[in-house]
Design an enzyme around this catalytic site. Structure first.
Site, mmCIF file in Angstrom:
data_model
loop_
_atom_site.group_PDB
_atom_site.id
_atom_site.type_symbol
_atom_site.label_atom_id
_atom_site.label_comp_id
_atom_site.label_asym_id
_atom_site.label_seq_id
_atom_site.Cartn_x
_atom_site.Cartn_y
_atom_site.Cartn_z
ATOM 1 N N ARG A 13 1.023 -1.062 0.077
ATOM 2 C CA ARG A 13 -0.140 0.001 0.130
ATOM 3 C C ARG A 13 0.907 1.114 0.025
ATOM 4 N NH1 ARG A 13 -2.144 -3.816 3.848
ATOM 5 N NH2 ARG A 13 -4.262 -4.557 3.186
ATOM 6 N N LYS A 51 -2.536 -1.350 8.493
ATOM 7 C CA LYS A 51 -4.139 -1.378 8.390
ATOM 8 C C LYS A 51 -4.786 -2.557 9.258
ATOM 9 C CE LYS A 51 -7.656 -1.396 4.948
ATOM 10 N NZ LYS A 51 -7.885 -1.115 3.477
ATOM 11 N N HIS A 117 -2.735 3.642 -6.326
ATOM 12 C CA HIS A 117 -3.282 2.472 -5.870
ATOM 13 C C HIS A 117 -3.269 1.381 -6.931
ATOM 14 C CE1 HIS A 117 -5.103 -0.157 -2.888
ATOM 15 N NE2 HIS A 117 -5.922 -0.654 -3.592
ATOM 16 N N ARG A 120 -0.706 -1.470 -6.916
ATOM 17 C CA ARG A 120 -0.907 -2.588 -6.308
ATOM 18 C C ARG A 120 -1.799 -3.663 -6.839
ATOM 19 N NH1 ARG A 120 -1.366 -4.218 -0.713
ATOM 20 N NH2 ARG A 120 -3.208 -4.790 0.075
ATOM 21 N N HIS A 143 -3.826 -9.062 3.161
ATOM 22 C CA HIS A 143 -5.038 -9.206 3.402
ATOM 23 C C HIS A 143 -5.290 -10.108 4.623
ATOM 24 C CE1 HIS A 143 -6.243 -8.110 -1.234
ATOM 25 N NE2 HIS A 143 -6.091 -7.165 -0.427
ATOM 26 N N TYR A 153 -10.271 -9.535 -6.726
ATOM 27 C CA TYR A 153 -9.786 -9.890 -8.183
ATOM 28 C C TYR A 153 -10.461 -10.857 -8.999
ATOM 29 C CZ TYR A 153 -6.169 -6.754 -6.056
ATOM 30 O OH TYR A 153 -5.479 -5.831 -5.677
#
Length: 172
Positions: A13, A51, A117, A120, A143, A153
């Site tokens: 990120r 995050k 972004h 990524r 994740h 995705y």
């Protein structure tokens, strides 16, 4: 510019890349230790925890990026010998400055403008294209669960059934 290579080849990120220090890059064992991010709280910039818990990870680096990073770091060799510099941020930029640089280069190259972004997403798309394991991709992206990766995705899996049948037919 090296920061765009880091974004593409790692899938980190933006805040994670901007928070990187020289200590976070292990060029011998070829990984980045992702352990912090840049957060904006009331228009001020802070270094905070990533995050999610899954965002704390070690991201392995391809040889081409290791080589580029070593070359980039060689510019700081004298300063890096001082212990205190190793905890300094590698990319002392703000997100807005990075967006400006990206837009400037996009115009110069006469290519469609992309968001930061999107590096990524490009990384994840590339990994799916080379048929990397979805669980490995999910962990690499930080994740917390596999479903996040699949949901984000899944549109790239349009031809997954066709590819599956092709493999089955070739191996039978």
């Amino acid at each position: 510019i090296i920061i765009f290579k880091v974004l593409f080849w790692t899938g980190l990120r933006i805040g994670e890349v901007l928070a990187l220090t020289f200590d976070d890059i292990n060029s011998e064992e070829k990984f980045i230790d992702v352990n912090k991010t840049i957060s904006h709280i009331k228009k001020k910039e802070y270094i905070t925890a990533p995050k999610t818990l899954g965002s704390i990870r070690k991201v392995l680096l391809p040889e081409n990026l290791i080589s580029d990073l070593k070359s980039y770091f060689s510019k700081f060799e004298l300063e890096l010998s001082k212990k205190d510099l190793k905890s300094q941020r590698i990319f002392n930029l703000k997100k807005s400055q990075l967006r400006y640089i990206l837009e400037k280069y996009s115009i110069q190259a006469d290519v469609e403008k992309i968001r930061l972004h999107d590096f990524r997403h490009s990384h994840a798309s590339y990994l799916l294209f080379i048929q990397a394991d979805i669980t490995a991709i999910s962990k690499r992206l930080g994740h917390d669960n596999l479903q996040t990766t699949i949901n984000t995705y899944s549109h790239l899996y349009k031809d997954a059934n066709k590819q599956l049948m092709k493999k089955l037919n070739n191996n039978s």
